[in-house]
Design a protein around this motif. Sequence first.
Motif, short mmCIF file in Angstrom:
data_model
loop_
_atom_site.label_atom_id
_atom_site.label_comp_id
_atom_site.label_asym_id
_atom_site.label_seq_id
_atom_site.Cartn_x
_atom_site.Cartn_y
_atom_site.Cartn_z
N SER A 194 10.93 3.16 -4.78
CA SER A 194 9.82 4.41 -4.13
C SER A 194 8.71 4.46 -4.56
CB SER A 194 11.34 5.58 -4.76
OG SER A 194 10.31 6.92 -3.98
N CYS A 195 8.04 4.31 -3.65
CA CYS A 195 6.48 4.94 -4.96
C CYS A 195 5.85 5.86 -4.60
CB CYS A 195 5.37 3.40 -3.94
SG CYS A 195 5.52 1.76 -4.44
N LYS A 196 5.51 6.76 -4.99
CA LYS A 196 4.49 8.25 -5.18
C LYS A 196 3.06 7.71 -4.93
CE LYS A 196 6.12 11.13 -8.38
NZ LYS A 196 6.09 12.34 -9.45
N ILE A 197 2.78 8.09 -4.33
CA ILE A 197 1.53 8.16 -3.80
C ILE A 197 0.95 8.86 -2.85
CG2 ILE A 197 1.59 6.97 -1.06
CD1 ILE A 197 0.39 4.85 -1.49
N ASN A 198 -0.53 8.93 -3.60
CA ASN A 198 -1.30 10.63 -3.18
C ASN A 198 -1.81 9.97 -1.93
OD1 ASN A 198 -1.62 11.29 -6.11
ND2 ASN A 198 -3.52 9.61 -6.32
N THR A 199 -2.01 11.92 -1.39
CA THR A 199 -2.39 11.50 0.29
C THR A 199 -4.05 11.13 0.36
OG1 THR A 199 -2.54 13.30 -0.07
CG2 THR A 199 -0.79 12.60 0.81
N PHE A 200 -4.50 10.98 -0.70
CA PHE A 200 -5.79 11.62 -1.10
C PHE A 200 -6.55 12.37 -2.46
CE2 PHE A 200 -5.37 16.04 0.36
CZ PHE A 200 -6.64 16.67 -0.96
N ASP A 201 -7.30 11.84 -2.53
CA ASP A 201 -7.61 11.69 -3.79
C ASP A 201 -8.95 12.39 -4.58
OD1 ASP A 201 -8.11 11.44 -7.20
OD2 ASP A 201 -10.56 10.56 -6.25
N GLY A 202 -9.65 13.19 -3.24
CA GLY A 202 -10.77 14.55 -2.89
C GLY A 202 -12.39 14.18 -4.01
N PHE A 207 -9.98 7.29 -3.73
CA PHE A 207 -9.26 7.14 -2.39
C PHE A 207 -9.12 8.34 -1.64
CE2 PHE A 207 -4.37 6.68 -1.78
CZ PHE A 207 -4.43 5.27 -1.80
N ASN A 208 -9.49 7.72 -0.46
CA ASN A 208 -8.85 9.12 1.10
C ASN A 208 -7.91 8.62 1.96
OD1 ASN A 208 -9.51 6.74 2.52
ND2 ASN A 208 -11.70 7.28 2.80
N SER A 209 -7.81 9.86 2.66
CA SER A 209 -6.50 9.38 2.86
C SER A 209 -5.96 8.52 3.77
CB SER A 209 -6.53 10.91 4.37
OG SER A 209 -7.30 11.04 5.33
N THR A 210 -7.18 7.64 4.34
CA THR A 210 -7.40 6.70 5.74
C THR A 210 -6.59 5.34 5.02
OG1 THR A 210 -9.42 7.37 6.92
CG2 THR A 210 -9.10 5.27 7.14
N GLU A 211 -7.28 5.95 3.86
CA GLU A 211 -6.93 4.20 2.81
C GLU A 211 -4.57 5.04 2.51
OE1 GLU A 211 -10.07 1.96 0.65
OE2 GLU A 211 -9.32 3.11 -1.14
N SER A 212 -5.28 5.84 2.45
CA SER A 212 -3.95 5.88 0.93
C SER A 212 -2.73 5.38 2.85
CB SER A 212 -3.52 7.50 1.63
OG SER A 212 -2.35 8.18 1.23
N PHE A 213 -2.58 5.91 4.23
CA PHE A 213 -2.01 5.39 5.04
C PHE A 213 -2.22 3.86 5.66
CE2 PHE A 213 -1.05 5.61 9.59
CZ PHE A 213 -0.50 6.70 9.88
N LYS A 214 -2.58 3.64 5.22
CA LYS A 214 -2.64 1.69 5.19
C LYS A 214 -1.96 1.02 4.06
CE LYS A 214 -7.34 1.42 7.26
NZ LYS A 214 -9.25 1.12 7.48
N ALA A 215 -2.28 1.90 3.22
CA ALA A 215 -1.61 1.37 1.38
C ALA A 215 -0.23 1.77 1.77
CB ALA A 215 -1.96 2.47 0.80
N CYS A 216 0.40 3.49 2.52
CA CYS A 216 1.67 3.14 2.27
C CYS A 216 2.21 2.17 3.09
CB CYS A 216 1.58 4.23 3.68
SG CYS A 216 1.82 6.12 2.49
N LYS A 217 1.27 1.40 4.79
CA LYS A 217 1.98 0.14 5.37
C LYS A 217 1.71 -1.14 4.52
CE LYS A 217 0.78 0.97 9.48
NZ LYS A 217 2.03 1.17 10.43
#
Length: 330
Positions: A194-202, A207-217
């Motif tokens: 399992s990986c815990k990942i930020n939805t965004f960094d702020g 690290f933003n939500s677009t990158e987070s989405f791609k990283a999850c995939k």
Amino acid sequence: MKSIFDKCKFGDLILNSRIIRTGLWESQQDDLNAIYDRYEKIASSGVGLITSELYSIYPNDKFSEHSFKMSNRNFMTVARKLAEICHSYGVAILGQVEFIKFNRGIDLDISVNDLTVEDIRKIQADIISAAQQLQFAGFDGIQLSIGNNFYLSKFINPYYNQREDNYGGNLFNRSRLVLELVKVMKDNLDLHISCKINTFDGRKNGFNSTESFKACKLLEKVGVDSLQLTRPLSPLYFTNKVSGEDELIDYTSKLIDSVDIPVIVGGGFNDMIHMNELLNSTNIEFMSMYRPFVAKEDFLNNWKINGEGKSKCLKCNNCYRTKTSTCYHY
């Protein structure tokens, strides 16, 4: 109608409920019976999956005094006992492996930009070794944090990572350390990853939500079995006065539609009726809770009996700030 107490599949695991207990600090390191008693109460309460407190892979890490060190001579004894307790109630357990600082001999707190390739290989080898220990102890899996403000989260974050080699630049390169690591573990170990990942960094240019989405995939593609969504300093954003729930729910729902692995969402949940409403009005299947289990380890028992309930946790965050595994108020 879905319920938080539904028995369900979670990747390769079968859970007794949709509730994931997330651990953080361990302040009872000298009282093993107190640790065992806490896990007994949590495991017997109706929780679906337990994620351990932080296990520090480096003995002199920033939070090592507030977490159980994997170098501790008692670690394997404790880990085996915790796995045994959880499994006696049909509850799976993941070991949460994290670190904040990387040291190289007398060179302390080396930034992600100053790591050599040899350093990267050492980090990967150390985490693989930790995973092997967890498997030997009987754990069902490992959780890697590439979220919050832990070291691996900084490695994938463009705010911190300005490397100019194959481990810097675009998102794939910044994720390469973790992707390589996961691939090796999937090929050689029998563990749920399992990986815990930020939805965004702020942070600006972070690290933003677009990158987070791609990283999850990307993580799904190399074999990660489940994802848990978080954000830096997350407890501070989920209090009685502040709620970032809507934004997090929206992001989670979109991600669930784009991946074929379980996604866990947290966010200060403390009310059974509200949680069941979310289950039946969104595509969310799994929810994590941290502070309610600190306030009262077996509160889920009453929720199951009554069909409703609200945690006694005041969301004061003293357990978070003081780095304790016990409640300030109770």
